[in-house]
Structure formats: C-alpha cells, structure tokens
Design a protein around this motif. Sequence first.
Motif, short mmCIF file in Angstrom:
data_model
loop_
_atom_site.label_atom_id
_atom_site.label_comp_id
_atom_site.label_asym_id
_atom_site.label_seq_id
_atom_site.Cartn_x
_atom_site.Cartn_y
_atom_site.Cartn_z
N ALA A 70 0.84 -1.21 0.00
CA ALA A 70 0.00 0.00 0.00
C ALA A 70 0.87 1.26 0.00
CB ALA A 70 -0.93 0.00 1.20
N GLN A 71 1.96 1.24 0.74
CA GLN A 71 2.85 2.41 0.77
C GLN A 71 3.53 2.60 -0.58
OE1 GLN A 71 5.18 1.09 4.13
NE2 GLN A 71 4.26 2.65 5.47
N MET A 72 3.93 1.50 -1.19
CA MET A 72 4.57 1.61 -2.52
C MET A 72 3.57 2.12 -3.56
SD MET A 72 7.17 -1.59 -2.77
CE MET A 72 6.40 -2.81 -1.71
N ALA A 73 2.34 1.64 -3.49
CA ALA A 73 1.32 2.11 -4.42
C ALA A 73 1.04 3.60 -4.22
CB ALA A 73 0.04 1.29 -4.23
N GLN A 74 1.01 4.02 -2.97
CA GLN A 74 0.77 5.44 -2.67
C GLN A 74 1.91 6.30 -3.21
OE1 GLN A 74 0.50 6.26 1.52
NE2 GLN A 74 -0.56 8.20 1.18
N ALA A 75 3.14 5.84 -3.08
CA ALA A 75 4.28 6.59 -3.61
C ALA A 75 4.22 6.66 -5.13
CB ALA A 75 5.58 5.94 -3.15
N THR A 76 3.81 5.58 -5.77
CA THR A 76 3.69 5.55 -7.23
C THR A 76 2.61 6.52 -7.70
OG1 THR A 76 4.41 3.25 -7.26
CG2 THR A 76 3.28 4.06 -9.22
N VAL A 77 1.48 6.52 -7.04
CA VAL A 77 0.40 7.44 -7.40
C VAL A 77 0.84 8.89 -7.20
CG1 VAL A 77 -1.92 8.22 -6.75
CG2 VAL A 77 -1.46 5.79 -7.03
N ALA A 78 1.56 9.16 -6.13
CA ALA A 78 2.04 10.52 -5.88
C ALA A 78 3.01 10.95 -6.98
CB ALA A 78 2.71 10.60 -4.51
N LEU A 79 3.88 10.04 -7.39
CA LEU A 79 4.83 10.35 -8.46
C LEU A 79 4.10 10.61 -9.77
CD1 LEU A 79 7.77 10.63 -9.31
CD2 LEU A 79 7.77 8.17 -9.77
N LEU A 80 3.11 9.79 -10.09
CA LEU A 80 2.32 10.01 -11.30
C LEU A 80 1.56 11.33 -11.24
CD1 LEU A 80 0.90 6.42 -11.98
CD2 LEU A 80 2.67 7.65 -13.27
N GLY A 81 1.05 11.67 -10.09
CA GLY A 81 0.37 12.96 -9.91
C GLY A 81 1.32 14.12 -10.14
N PHE A 82 2.55 14.00 -9.65
CA PHE A 82 3.55 15.05 -9.84
C PHE A 82 3.89 15.21 -11.32
CE2 PHE A 82 8.03 16.44 -9.91
CZ PHE A 82 7.87 17.67 -9.30
N VAL A 83 4.05 14.09 -12.02
CA VAL A 83 4.33 14.14 -13.46
C VAL A 83 3.15 14.79 -14.20
CG1 VAL A 83 4.66 12.70 -15.52
CG2 VAL A 83 5.96 12.23 -13.44
N ALA A 84 1.94 14.44 -13.82
CA ALA A 84 0.75 15.03 -14.45
C ALA A 84 0.71 16.54 -14.23
CB ALA A 84 -0.52 14.37 -13.91
N ILE A 85 1.07 16.98 -13.04
CA ILE A 85 1.10 18.42 -12.76
C ILE A 85 2.14 19.11 -13.63
CG2 ILE A 85 1.74 20.13 -11.00
CD1 ILE A 85 0.35 18.29 -8.95
N LEU A 86 3.31 18.51 -13.78
CA LEU A 86 4.35 19.09 -14.64
C LEU A 86 3.89 19.19 -16.10
CD1 LEU A 86 7.63 17.44 -13.29
CD2 LEU A 86 6.81 19.78 -12.93
N LEU A 87 3.22 18.15 -16.56
CA LEU A 87 2.69 18.20 -17.93
C LEU A 87 1.61 19.27 -18.08
CD1 LEU A 87 2.46 14.37 -18.71
CD2 LEU A 87 4.10 16.02 -19.65
N GLN A 88 0.78 19.41 -17.09
CA GLN A 88 -0.26 20.43 -17.13
C GLN A 88 0.34 21.84 -17.11
OE1 GLN A 88 -3.09 20.18 -13.91
NE2 GLN A 88 -4.71 21.07 -15.16
N ILE A 89 1.35 22.05 -16.30
CA ILE A 89 2.02 23.36 -16.27
C ILE A 89 2.65 23.67 -17.62
CG2 ILE A 89 4.02 24.57 -15.30
CD1 ILE A 89 3.33 23.25 -12.59
N ASN A 90 3.25 22.67 -18.23
CA ASN A 90 3.85 22.87 -19.55
C ASN A 90 2.80 23.22 -20.59
OD1 ASN A 90 6.26 22.98 -20.93
ND2 ASN A 90 6.11 20.87 -21.65
N GLU A 91 1.66 22.57 -20.53
CA GLU A 91 0.57 22.86 -21.46
C GLU A 91 0.01 24.27 -21.23
OE1 GLU A 91 -1.86 22.44 -24.64
OE2 GLU A 91 -0.27 21.07 -24.04
N ILE A 92 -0.13 24.66 -20.00
CA ILE A 92 -0.61 26.01 -19.67
C ILE A 92 0.37 27.05 -20.20
CG2 ILE A 92 -0.99 27.63 -17.76
CD1 ILE A 92 -2.19 25.20 -16.21
N ARG A 93 1.65 26.79 -20.03
CA ARG A 93 2.68 27.71 -20.53
C ARG A 93 2.58 27.87 -22.05
NH1 ARG A 93 7.65 25.44 -18.81
NH2 ARG A 93 7.17 26.30 -16.79
N ALA A 94 2.43 26.76 -22.77
CA ALA A 94 2.31 26.81 -24.23
C ALA A 94 1.04 27.55 -24.66
CB ALA A 94 2.33 25.39 -24.80
N THR A 95 -0.05 27.31 -23.96
CA THR A 95 -1.30 28.00 -24.27
C THR A 95 -1.18 29.49 -24.03
OG1 THR A 95 -2.56 26.01 -23.74
CG2 THR A 95 -3.77 28.09 -23.74
N ASN A 96 -0.56 29.87 -22.93
CA ASN A 96 -0.38 31.29 -22.64
C ASN A 96 0.52 31.96 -23.67
OD1 ASN A 96 -2.01 31.24 -20.40
ND2 ASN A 96 -0.34 31.08 -18.93
#
Length: 163
Positions: A16-42
């Motif tokens: 469960a702890q490993m799964a939680q860490a994996t989900v957190a890492l995926l969430g962080f990557v998703a946030i980085l991708l979203q920030i990059n998309e926002i930057r390109a749109t702006n």
Amino acid sequence: MSQPSILWWQKYGTLAQMAQATVALLGFVAILLQINEIRATNRATSARAAFLGYTDLAFKNPKFSQPDYDAIKAAGRDEKVQYESFVSYFLYACEEALSAFADRREWLASCDYDLRPHLPFLCEKNAVQPAYLGTYGAETQKWIKTTLQSAGVTPPDCKLGKT
C-alpha cells in the motif's frame, strides 16, 4: 535468539505504501505536464494578441504597412520615428508568433509577406545601426538577414527589386 529474516517488501514498506508513492509520483508528473501545457497555451495567446495588435496598427496606418520609404524619409523626423516604431512592433509580433507557432508554416508565410515592404528600411537601419537588429532574437535576426539577401536588398542603395 536468531532474528527473523526480513523480506524485501518489509524492508521498503508495504504494498500500500509503494502504491501510494507511485500514485504521488504520477500525480507530480501530471502536474508538470499540465504546467507545460498552460505555458504553451499562454504563449500562443500572447502571440495571437501581439499579432492582432500589429494587424490593428497596420489597418490604422496603411502608409506604414505598405510604405513608400522614400516619402517617409522625406516627410521628416516624426514620421520616420513613427515608421520605425511600426516596424519594431511588427518584428516583435512576428518574433512572438514564430516562437509560439514554430510548427505552423502559415505564420512564417504571413510574416514573410508583411516583411517585404520594410526591407529597404531594415537594410538602411542595419547598415547605419547594426545594433538595431541585435534587439531581436537570433532566429528573427537570421530571418531578416536571409530575407534581405534573397530579395537582393543590399547597402548602399537598399532598394527593393520588382520581383
């Protein structure tokens, strides 16, 4: 007493702890991708606004968008300064558009089309004040110099051919 052997998952945490860490890492990557998309749109929105501003300026100043450069030079200092500001705004708008839409050739075609009437001014300005083009990015400088060369607009006469 002997110590019980520790299994790998006990050493690094439960599943469960490993799964939680994996989900957190995926969430962080998703946030980085979203920030990059926002930057390109702006950036695209900013480029469109700059080009729209240039288009409005060209509509309000047809004497500068399709200039008679000899007449502008003869008109006096104020008109020359206004024209230089017009060309500067045009180059800024194109620089922004070409940077934001590097993969879309229609923006370059539009800027190429609008650049041609300003080549005599840019040729003279570059011959007298080479630092002028240095106020623009390397890609814009290269674009202008290549266009000047391909159009055959060179000092000292800096005349635009009839091609």
